[in-house]
Write a protein that holds these residues in place. Sequence first.
Motif, short mmCIF file in Angstrom:
data_model
loop_
_atom_site.label_atom_id
_atom_site.label_comp_id
_atom_site.label_asym_id
_atom_site.label_seq_id
_atom_site.Cartn_x
_atom_site.Cartn_y
_atom_site.Cartn_z
N ARG A 86 17.28 48.17 1.85
CA ARG A 86 16.93 46.55 1.49
C ARG A 86 16.10 46.19 2.78
O ARG A 86 16.34 46.84 3.07
N VAL A 87 15.61 45.64 2.65
CA VAL A 87 14.59 44.88 3.94
C VAL A 87 15.58 44.01 4.15
O VAL A 87 14.85 42.37 3.91
N PRO A 88 15.69 44.04 5.66
CA PRO A 88 16.28 42.29 6.20
C PRO A 88 15.24 41.18 6.29
O PRO A 88 14.25 42.41 6.45
N ALA A 89 15.58 40.32 6.43
CA ALA A 89 14.53 39.77 7.18
C ALA A 89 14.03 39.60 8.19
O ALA A 89 14.81 39.79 8.93
N GLY A 90 12.73 39.23 8.21
CA GLY A 90 12.35 39.26 9.81
C GLY A 90 12.31 40.83 10.55
O GLY A 90 12.33 40.64 12.13
N VAL A 91 12.07 41.34 9.85
CA VAL A 91 11.51 42.70 10.66
C VAL A 91 10.06 43.08 11.83
O VAL A 91 10.81 43.68 12.67
N PRO A 92 9.36 42.23 11.36
CA PRO A 92 8.30 42.30 12.34
C PRO A 92 8.76 41.88 13.89
O PRO A 92 8.37 42.54 14.86
N LEU A 93 9.43 40.77 13.41
CA LEU A 93 9.63 39.64 14.81
C LEU A 93 11.10 40.98 15.42
O LEU A 93 10.72 41.44 16.99
N ILE A 94 11.35 41.27 14.27
CA ILE A 94 12.72 42.37 15.65
C ILE A 94 12.01 43.53 16.32
O ILE A 94 12.59 43.45 17.05
N LEU A 95 10.91 44.37 15.91
CA LEU A 95 10.74 45.04 16.31
C LEU A 95 9.42 45.01 17.23
O LEU A 95 9.66 45.89 18.55
N ARG A 96 9.11 43.75 17.31
CA ARG A 96 8.58 43.33 18.44
C ARG A 96 9.41 42.93 19.51
O ARG A 96 9.47 43.31 20.60
N ILE A 97 10.61 42.69 19.33
CA ILE A 97 11.58 42.37 20.14
C ILE A 97 12.14 42.97 20.72
O ILE A 97 12.01 43.58 22.55
N LEU A 98 12.61 43.84 20.67
CA LEU A 98 13.11 45.32 20.62
C LEU A 98 12.07 46.29 21.80
O LEU A 98 11.96 47.21 22.62
N GLN A 99 10.61 46.72 21.06
CA GLN A 99 10.33 46.54 22.21
C GLN A 99 9.94 46.05 23.22
O GLN A 99 9.55 47.07 24.53
N ILE A 112 12.56 44.14 24.91
CA ILE A 112 12.90 44.64 26.33
C ILE A 112 13.36 45.73 26.27
O ILE A 112 13.86 46.16 27.66
N LYS A 113 13.14 46.63 25.68
CA LYS A 113 13.39 48.42 26.15
C LYS A 113 13.28 47.86 27.45
O LYS A 113 13.97 49.31 28.33
#
Lengths: 210, 211
Positions: free
Chosen positions: A127-140, A142-143
Amino acid sequence: MNVDPKPLVACRECDLILREIELLPGGIACCRCCGAHLYRNSPDSLDRTLALVLTASMLLIIANVYPILGIEIQGVRNATNLYGAVCALWDQNMRSISLVVFITTILIPVIELSMMLYLLLPLRMRRVPAGVPLILRILQCIKPWGMVEVFMLGVLVSLVKLAGSASVIPGAALWSFGGLTLILAAVAASFNSRDIWAHLEIKSGGEELR
Amino acid sequence: MSRPMLTAAALGLCSCQACGLVSRPADIHETARCPRCNARVSIRKPDSIRRCWALVIAAYILYLPANLLTIMETGSLIDYRQDTIMSGVVHLWKSGSWGISAIVFIASIVVPLFKLMALTFLLVTVQLRTTWWPVQRAKLYRMVELVGRWSMLDIYVVTILAALVQMSSLATVRAGSGAIAFGSVVVLTMFAAMEFDPRLIWDPLRKESDI
Ligand SMILES: [Zn+2]
Ligand SMILES: [Zn+2]
Protein backbone atom coordinates in the motif's frame (compact mmCIF):
# COMPACT_ATOMS: atom_id res chain seq x y z
CA MET A 1 7.27 3.37 -31.25
CA ASN A 2 10.57 1.69 -30.59
CA VAL A 3 11.86 0.48 -27.25
CA ASP A 4 11.38 2.98 -24.44
CA PRO A 5 14.73 4.61 -23.71
CA LYS A 6 15.91 4.77 -20.12
CA PRO A 7 15.19 8.01 -18.24
CA LEU A 8 17.72 10.80 -17.98
CA VAL A 9 19.72 11.55 -14.86
CA ALA A 10 21.62 14.69 -14.12
CA CYS A 11 24.74 14.49 -11.97
CA ARG A 12 24.11 16.36 -8.72
CA GLU A 13 27.67 17.62 -8.56
CA CYS A 14 28.52 18.59 -12.14
CA ASP A 15 25.13 18.73 -13.90
CA LEU A 16 26.14 16.33 -16.68
CA ILE A 17 23.14 14.71 -18.38
CA LEU A 18 23.40 10.96 -18.67
CA ARG A 19 21.05 8.20 -19.65
CA GLU A 20 20.42 5.64 -16.92
CA ILE A 21 21.88 2.19 -17.40
CA GLU A 22 20.85 -1.13 -15.91
CA LEU A 23 23.00 -2.05 -12.91
CA LEU A 24 23.94 -5.41 -11.51
CA PRO A 25 22.62 -6.03 -7.98
CA GLY A 26 24.73 -4.05 -5.54
CA GLY A 27 26.18 -1.94 -8.34
CA ILE A 28 26.71 1.81 -8.16
CA ALA A 29 26.47 4.18 -11.10
CA CYS A 30 29.05 6.96 -11.09
CA CYS A 31 29.21 10.14 -13.13
CA ARG A 32 31.63 9.79 -16.01
CA CYS A 33 32.80 13.37 -15.72
CA CYS A 34 33.31 14.00 -11.99
CA GLY A 35 32.97 10.54 -10.44
CA ALA A 36 30.08 11.41 -8.09
CA HIS A 37 27.70 8.61 -7.15
CA LEU A 38 24.52 8.85 -9.21
CA TYR A 39 22.40 5.97 -8.00
CA ARG A 40 22.72 2.36 -6.94
CA ASN A 41 20.90 -0.87 -7.33
CA SER A 42 20.21 -2.36 -3.90
CA PRO A 43 18.20 -5.57 -4.24
CA ASP A 44 15.60 -6.26 -1.51
CA SER A 45 16.34 -2.85 -0.07
CA LEU A 46 12.77 -2.57 1.24
CA ASP A 47 12.79 -5.71 3.38
CA ARG A 48 16.31 -5.24 4.64
CA THR A 49 15.81 -1.59 5.47
CA LEU A 50 12.58 -2.34 7.31
CA ALA A 51 14.28 -4.98 9.45
CA LEU A 52 17.15 -2.60 10.21
CA VAL A 53 14.82 0.29 11.02
CA LEU A 54 12.83 -1.86 13.46
CA THR A 55 16.04 -2.92 15.21
CA ALA A 56 17.28 0.66 15.32
CA SER A 57 13.99 1.87 16.82
CA MET A 58 14.24 -0.60 19.67
CA LEU A 59 17.87 0.34 20.32
CA LEU A 60 16.95 4.02 20.23
CA ILE A 61 14.32 3.52 22.92
CA ILE A 62 16.74 1.63 25.16
CA ALA A 63 19.45 4.20 24.50
CA ASN A 64 17.18 7.00 25.66
CA VAL A 65 15.61 5.36 28.68
CA TYR A 66 18.61 3.89 30.47
CA PRO A 67 21.65 5.77 31.80
CA ILE A 68 24.64 6.09 29.48
CA LEU A 69 27.33 6.53 32.08
CA GLY A 70 27.48 6.68 35.84
CA ILE A 71 30.30 7.89 38.06
CA GLU A 72 31.22 7.39 41.65
CA ILE A 73 33.27 10.03 43.42
CA GLN A 74 34.03 9.23 47.07
CA GLY A 75 30.88 7.21 47.55
CA VAL A 76 28.59 9.66 45.76
CA ARG A 77 26.99 8.11 42.73
CA ASN A 78 25.50 9.89 39.78
CA ALA A 79 24.27 8.58 36.46
CA THR A 80 22.67 10.30 33.53
CA ASN A 81 20.74 9.37 30.45
CA LEU A 82 20.77 11.45 27.31
CA TYR A 83 17.68 13.49 28.11
CA GLY A 84 19.01 14.15 31.60
CA ALA A 85 22.21 15.49 30.08
CA VAL A 86 20.23 17.81 27.80
CA CYS A 87 18.24 19.07 30.80
CA ALA A 88 21.39 19.62 32.86
CA LEU A 89 22.79 21.83 30.15
CA TRP A 90 19.50 23.71 29.88
CA ASP A 91 19.59 24.39 33.62
CA GLN A 92 23.13 25.74 33.35
CA ASN A 93 21.76 28.39 30.98
CA MET A 94 23.43 26.83 27.98
CA ARG A 95 20.13 26.68 26.20
CA SER A 96 21.34 26.96 22.62
CA ILE A 97 23.85 24.15 23.08
CA SER A 98 21.29 22.07 24.92
CA LEU A 99 18.89 22.49 21.98
CA VAL A 100 21.54 21.54 19.43
CA VAL A 101 22.33 18.39 21.40
CA PHE A 102 18.64 17.55 21.77
CA ILE A 103 17.95 18.03 18.05
CA THR A 104 20.97 16.15 16.73
CA THR A 105 20.92 13.17 19.07
CA ILE A 106 17.26 12.68 20.04
CA LEU A 107 14.84 14.55 17.81
CA ILE A 108 16.36 13.84 14.36
CA PRO A 109 16.91 10.09 14.94
CA VAL A 110 13.35 9.76 16.30
CA ILE A 111 11.86 11.64 13.32
CA GLU A 112 14.04 9.76 10.85
CA LEU A 113 13.17 6.31 12.16
CA SER A 114 9.45 6.98 12.59
CA MET A 115 9.17 8.44 9.09
CA MET A 116 10.98 5.46 7.63
CA LEU A 117 8.61 3.12 9.47
CA TYR A 118 5.64 5.13 8.19
CA LEU A 119 6.96 4.71 4.64
CA LEU A 120 8.27 1.17 4.70
CA LEU A 121 5.55 -0.68 6.66
CA PRO A 122 2.71 0.13 4.23
CA LEU A 123 4.94 -0.31 1.16
CA ARG A 124 5.85 -3.74 2.45
CA MET A 125 2.13 -4.56 2.50
CA ARG A 126 1.80 -3.15 -1.03
CA ARG A 127 0.00 0.00 0.00
CA VAL A 128 1.15 3.54 -0.55
CA PRO A 129 0.98 5.82 2.51
CA ALA A 130 -0.16 9.42 2.10
CA GLY A 131 2.37 12.19 1.63
CA VAL A 132 5.32 10.11 0.44
CA PRO A 133 6.95 12.94 -1.58
CA LEU A 134 6.92 15.29 1.40
CA ILE A 135 8.34 12.65 3.72
CA LEU A 136 11.14 11.72 1.34
CA ARG A 137 12.00 15.40 1.06
CA ILE A 138 12.08 15.85 4.83
CA LEU A 139 14.21 12.72 5.24
CA GLN A 140 16.70 14.02 2.69
CA CYS A 141 16.76 17.42 4.36
CA ILE A 142 17.34 16.30 7.96
CA LYS A 143 19.81 13.52 7.18
CA PRO A 144 23.01 15.57 7.75
CA TRP A 145 21.79 16.63 11.20
CA GLY A 146 21.47 13.22 12.83
CA MET A 147 24.75 12.73 14.69
CA VAL A 148 24.42 9.59 16.77
CA GLU A 149 27.84 8.31 15.67
CA VAL A 150 29.55 11.53 16.70
CA PHE A 151 27.76 11.41 20.05
CA MET A 152 28.98 7.85 20.53
CA LEU A 153 32.56 9.02 20.06
CA GLY A 154 31.82 11.84 22.49
CA VAL A 155 30.75 9.28 25.11
CA LEU A 156 34.01 7.39 24.64
CA VAL A 157 36.07 10.56 24.99
CA SER A 158 34.18 11.49 28.19
CA LEU A 159 34.81 8.01 29.51
CA VAL A 160 38.55 8.47 29.09
CA LYS A 161 38.45 11.98 30.58
CA LEU A 162 36.59 10.76 33.66
CA ALA A 163 38.53 7.55 34.15
CA GLY A 164 41.40 9.40 35.81
CA SER A 165 39.39 11.06 38.58
CA ALA A 166 36.36 8.87 39.23
CA SER A 167 35.23 5.30 38.84
CA VAL A 168 33.04 5.10 35.77
CA ILE A 169 30.11 2.73 35.49
CA PRO A 170 29.01 2.08 31.89
CA GLY A 171 25.21 2.04 31.62
CA ALA A 172 22.92 -0.06 29.46
CA ALA A 173 22.41 2.83 27.05
CA LEU A 174 26.12 2.86 26.27
CA TRP A 175 25.89 -0.52 24.58
CA SER A 176 22.67 0.32 22.80
CA PHE A 177 24.22 3.54 21.49
CA GLY A 178 27.10 1.48 20.15
CA GLY A 179 24.65 -0.86 18.43
CA LEU A 180 22.55 2.03 17.21
CA THR A 181 25.59 3.65 15.58
CA LEU A 182 26.26 0.49 13.57
CA ILE A 183 22.61 -0.15 12.64
CA LEU A 184 22.01 3.46 11.59
CA ALA A 185 25.03 3.24 9.30
CA ALA A 186 23.51 0.10 7.80
CA VAL A 187 20.13 1.84 7.42
CA ALA A 188 21.79 4.74 5.60
CA ALA A 189 23.55 2.30 3.30
CA SER A 190 20.43 0.28 2.57
CA PHE A 191 17.67 2.93 2.41
CA ASN A 192 17.30 3.86 -1.24
CA SER A 193 14.79 6.59 -1.97
CA ARG A 194 15.13 5.79 -5.68
CA ASP A 195 13.47 2.42 -5.02
CA ILE A 196 10.56 4.12 -3.29
CA TRP A 197 10.13 6.53 -6.19
CA ALA A 198 10.20 3.56 -8.54
CA HIS A 199 7.44 1.88 -6.49
CA LEU A 200 5.32 5.00 -6.72
CA GLU A 201 5.88 5.41 -10.43
CA ILE A 202 4.70 1.88 -11.15
CA LYS A 203 1.61 2.63 -9.08
CA SER A 204 0.77 5.95 -10.65
CA GLY A 205 2.30 5.55 -14.09
CA GLY A 206 3.87 8.98 -13.81
CA GLU A 207 5.64 10.56 -16.74
CA GLU A 208 9.30 11.28 -16.96
CA LEU A 209 11.51 13.02 -19.45
CA ARG A 210 12.93 10.43 -21.76
CA MET B 1 33.73 8.22 -25.35
CA SER B 2 33.74 11.45 -27.29
CA ARG B 3 30.04 12.20 -27.09
CA PRO B 4 29.40 15.84 -26.21
CA MET B 5 29.30 16.44 -22.46
CA LEU B 6 25.88 18.06 -22.25
CA THR B 7 24.71 19.57 -19.01
CA ALA B 8 21.16 19.81 -17.77
CA ALA B 9 21.55 23.59 -17.67
CA ALA B 10 22.62 23.73 -21.34
CA LEU B 11 19.48 21.78 -22.28
CA GLY B 12 17.27 24.04 -20.14
CA LEU B 13 16.54 21.22 -17.71
CA CYS B 14 16.42 21.30 -13.93
CA SER B 15 17.43 18.37 -11.79
CA CYS B 16 15.66 18.14 -8.44
CA GLN B 17 18.11 18.27 -5.52
CA ALA B 18 15.66 16.36 -3.36
CA CYS B 19 14.56 13.44 -5.54
CA GLY B 20 16.83 13.62 -8.56
CA LEU B 21 14.13 13.87 -11.21
CA VAL B 22 15.13 15.77 -14.35
CA SER B 23 12.35 18.08 -15.49
CA ARG B 24 11.82 20.95 -17.90
CA PRO B 25 10.56 24.02 -16.03
CA ALA B 26 7.74 25.92 -17.71
CA ASP B 27 9.46 29.23 -17.10
CA ILE B 28 13.12 29.41 -16.14
CA HIS B 29 12.77 32.72 -14.33
CA GLU B 30 9.92 31.83 -12.05
CA THR B 31 10.28 29.46 -9.14
CA ALA B 32 9.64 26.08 -10.61
CA ARG B 33 8.60 23.05 -8.62
CA CYS B 34 9.62 19.46 -9.16
CA PRO B 35 6.71 17.61 -10.78
CA ARG B 36 7.43 14.52 -8.71
CA CYS B 37 8.17 15.72 -5.17
CA ASN B 38 7.11 19.37 -5.35
CA ALA B 39 10.44 20.67 -4.04
CA ARG B 40 11.68 23.97 -5.45
CA VAL B 41 13.95 23.37 -8.40
CA SER B 42 16.33 25.73 -10.15
CA ILE B 43 19.15 25.36 -12.62
CA ARG B 44 21.67 26.26 -9.89
CA LYS B 45 21.10 26.72 -6.18
CA PRO B 46 19.82 30.32 -5.91
CA ASP B 47 22.33 32.86 -4.59
CA SER B 48 24.70 30.04 -3.71
CA ILE B 49 27.94 32.03 -3.65
CA ARG B 50 26.62 34.99 -1.69
CA ARG B 51 24.86 32.88 0.94
CA CYS B 52 27.87 30.62 1.30
CA TRP B 53 30.20 33.62 1.75
CA ALA B 54 27.91 35.11 4.39
CA LEU B 55 27.88 31.88 6.38
CA VAL B 56 31.63 31.33 6.00
CA ILE B 57 32.42 34.88 7.13
CA ALA B 58 30.12 34.54 10.13
CA ALA B 59 31.89 31.28 10.99
CA TYR B 60 35.33 32.96 10.69
CA ILE B 61 34.21 35.69 13.09
CA LEU B 62 32.95 33.16 15.63
CA TYR B 63 36.01 30.99 15.16
CA LEU B 64 38.07 33.31 17.37
CA PRO B 65 35.83 33.27 20.48
CA ALA B 66 35.27 29.57 19.87
CA ASN B 67 38.97 28.96 20.35
CA LEU B 68 39.83 31.66 22.87
CA LEU B 69 36.92 31.43 25.31
CA THR B 70 36.48 28.75 27.92
CA ILE B 71 34.60 25.74 26.66
CA MET B 72 34.59 23.88 29.95
CA GLU B 73 35.11 24.79 33.60
CA THR B 74 36.14 22.00 35.92
CA GLY B 75 36.24 22.50 39.64
CA SER B 76 37.02 20.18 42.51
CA LEU B 77 38.33 20.55 46.05
CA ILE B 78 41.93 20.68 45.00
CA ASP B 79 41.84 21.89 41.47
CA TYR B 80 40.07 24.46 39.33
CA ARG B 81 40.66 24.75 35.63
CA GLN B 82 39.19 26.58 32.71
CA ASP B 83 39.77 24.82 29.46
CA THR B 84 39.68 26.19 25.97
CA ILE B 85 39.54 23.63 23.20
CA MET B 86 43.31 23.65 22.75
CA SER B 87 44.17 23.49 26.44
CA GLY B 88 41.75 20.56 26.78
CA VAL B 89 43.66 18.73 24.08
CA VAL B 90 46.99 19.52 25.73
CA HIS B 91 45.67 18.38 29.12
CA LEU B 92 44.55 15.07 27.62
CA TRP B 93 47.92 14.65 25.92
CA LYS B 94 49.83 15.30 29.16
CA SER B 95 47.66 12.88 31.10
CA GLY B 96 48.77 10.16 28.73
CA SER B 97 45.64 9.62 26.61
CA TRP B 98 47.42 10.24 23.33
CA GLY B 99 44.94 8.49 21.10
CA ILE B 100 41.91 10.34 22.45
CA SER B 101 43.83 13.58 22.51
CA ALA B 102 44.67 13.15 18.82
CA ILE B 103 41.01 12.40 17.99
CA VAL B 104 39.81 15.52 19.82
CA PHE B 105 42.54 17.60 18.17
CA ILE B 106 41.50 16.45 14.70
CA ALA B 107 37.76 16.79 15.31
CA SER B 108 37.80 20.17 17.08
CA ILE B 109 40.77 21.99 15.62
CA VAL B 110 41.83 20.48 12.31
CA VAL B 111 38.36 19.81 10.88
CA PRO B 112 36.78 23.27 11.47
CA LEU B 113 39.88 25.04 10.14
CA PHE B 114 40.06 22.70 7.15
CA LYS B 115 36.37 23.29 6.40
CA LEU B 116 36.65 27.06 6.55
CA MET B 117 39.76 27.16 4.40
CA ALA B 118 38.42 24.63 1.90
CA LEU B 119 35.13 26.52 1.50
CA THR B 120 37.00 29.82 1.08
CA PHE B 121 39.24 28.23 -1.53
CA LEU B 122 36.26 26.74 -3.39
CA LEU B 123 34.38 30.05 -3.32
CA VAL B 124 37.36 32.04 -4.59
CA THR B 125 38.16 29.59 -7.39
CA VAL B 126 34.51 29.46 -8.45
CA GLN B 127 34.31 33.25 -8.52
CA LEU B 128 37.49 33.45 -10.59
CA ARG B 129 35.85 30.96 -12.96
CA THR B 130 39.02 28.96 -13.05
CA THR B 131 39.15 25.71 -15.02
CA TRP B 132 41.92 24.47 -12.79
CA TRP B 133 41.78 20.92 -11.33
CA PRO B 134 38.00 20.45 -11.22
CA VAL B 135 38.13 16.79 -10.16
CA GLN B 136 40.29 17.60 -7.15
CA ARG B 137 38.09 20.51 -6.15
CA ALA B 138 34.99 18.31 -6.44
CA LYS B 139 36.71 15.78 -4.16
CA LEU B 140 37.60 18.55 -1.73
CA TYR B 141 33.93 19.56 -1.57
CA ARG B 142 32.86 15.96 -0.94
CA MET B 143 35.37 15.77 1.90
CA VAL B 144 34.08 19.01 3.45
CA GLU B 145 30.57 17.56 3.47
CA LEU B 146 31.77 14.27 4.92
CA VAL B 147 33.88 15.45 7.85
CA GLY B 148 31.88 18.49 9.00
CA ARG B 149 29.66 16.70 11.49
CA TRP B 150 32.57 15.27 13.50
CA SER B 151 33.43 18.67 14.94
CA MET B 152 30.39 18.36 17.18
CA LEU B 153 32.46 15.99 19.31
CA ASP B 154 33.56 18.50 21.95
CA ILE B 155 30.02 19.76 22.42
CA TYR B 156 28.87 16.26 23.28
CA VAL B 157 31.80 15.68 25.63
CA VAL B 158 30.98 18.87 27.54
CA THR B 159 27.31 17.88 27.71
CA ILE B 160 28.01 14.46 29.17
CA LEU B 161 30.63 15.67 31.65
CA ALA B 162 28.48 18.57 32.83
CA ALA B 163 25.50 16.29 33.40
CA LEU B 164 27.47 13.60 35.18
CA VAL B 165 29.54 15.71 37.51
CA GLN B 166 27.03 18.46 38.39
CA MET B 167 25.26 16.55 41.18
CA SER B 168 28.19 15.75 43.38
CA SER B 169 29.25 18.42 45.80
CA LEU B 170 32.92 17.55 45.43
CA ALA B 171 33.34 18.51 41.82
CA THR B 172 31.57 20.53 39.16
CA VAL B 173 31.83 20.77 35.42
CA ARG B 174 30.17 23.62 33.57
CA ALA B 175 29.97 24.45 29.93
CA GLY B 176 31.62 27.78 29.12
CA SER B 177 30.54 30.42 26.65
CA GLY B 178 33.17 29.15 24.21
CA ALA B 179 30.95 26.15 23.69
CA ILE B 180 28.20 28.35 22.23
CA ALA B 181 30.62 30.00 19.81
CA PHE B 182 32.12 26.66 18.89
CA GLY B 183 28.74 25.02 18.31
CA SER B 184 27.74 27.96 16.11
CA VAL B 185 30.90 27.57 14.01
CA VAL B 186 30.06 23.91 13.40
CA VAL B 187 26.44 24.61 12.50
CA LEU B 188 27.29 27.61 10.31
CA THR B 189 29.93 25.72 8.34
CA MET B 190 27.51 22.83 7.82
CA PHE B 191 24.93 25.24 6.41
CA ALA B 192 27.64 26.88 4.28
CA ALA B 193 28.63 23.53 2.78
CA MET B 194 24.96 22.86 1.97
CA GLU B 195 24.52 26.22 0.29
CA PHE B 196 27.57 25.77 -1.91
CA ASP B 197 26.65 24.43 -5.34
CA PRO B 198 29.38 22.04 -6.58
CA ARG B 199 28.10 22.38 -10.15
CA LEU B 200 29.61 25.86 -10.19
CA ILE B 201 33.05 24.22 -10.16
CA TRP B 202 32.31 22.67 -13.55
CA ASP B 203 30.47 25.49 -15.28
CA PRO B 204 33.55 27.37 -16.57
CA LEU B 205 34.83 24.17 -18.21
CA ARG B 206 31.56 23.56 -20.02
CA LYS B 207 31.28 27.12 -21.27
CA GLU B 208 34.71 26.79 -22.88
CA SER B 209 34.14 23.56 -24.71
CA ASP B 210 30.46 23.38 -25.62
CA ILE B 211 28.80 26.61 -26.45
ZN1 LIG C 1 29.25 14.50 -12.35
ZN1 LIG D 1 11.91 16.25 -6.90
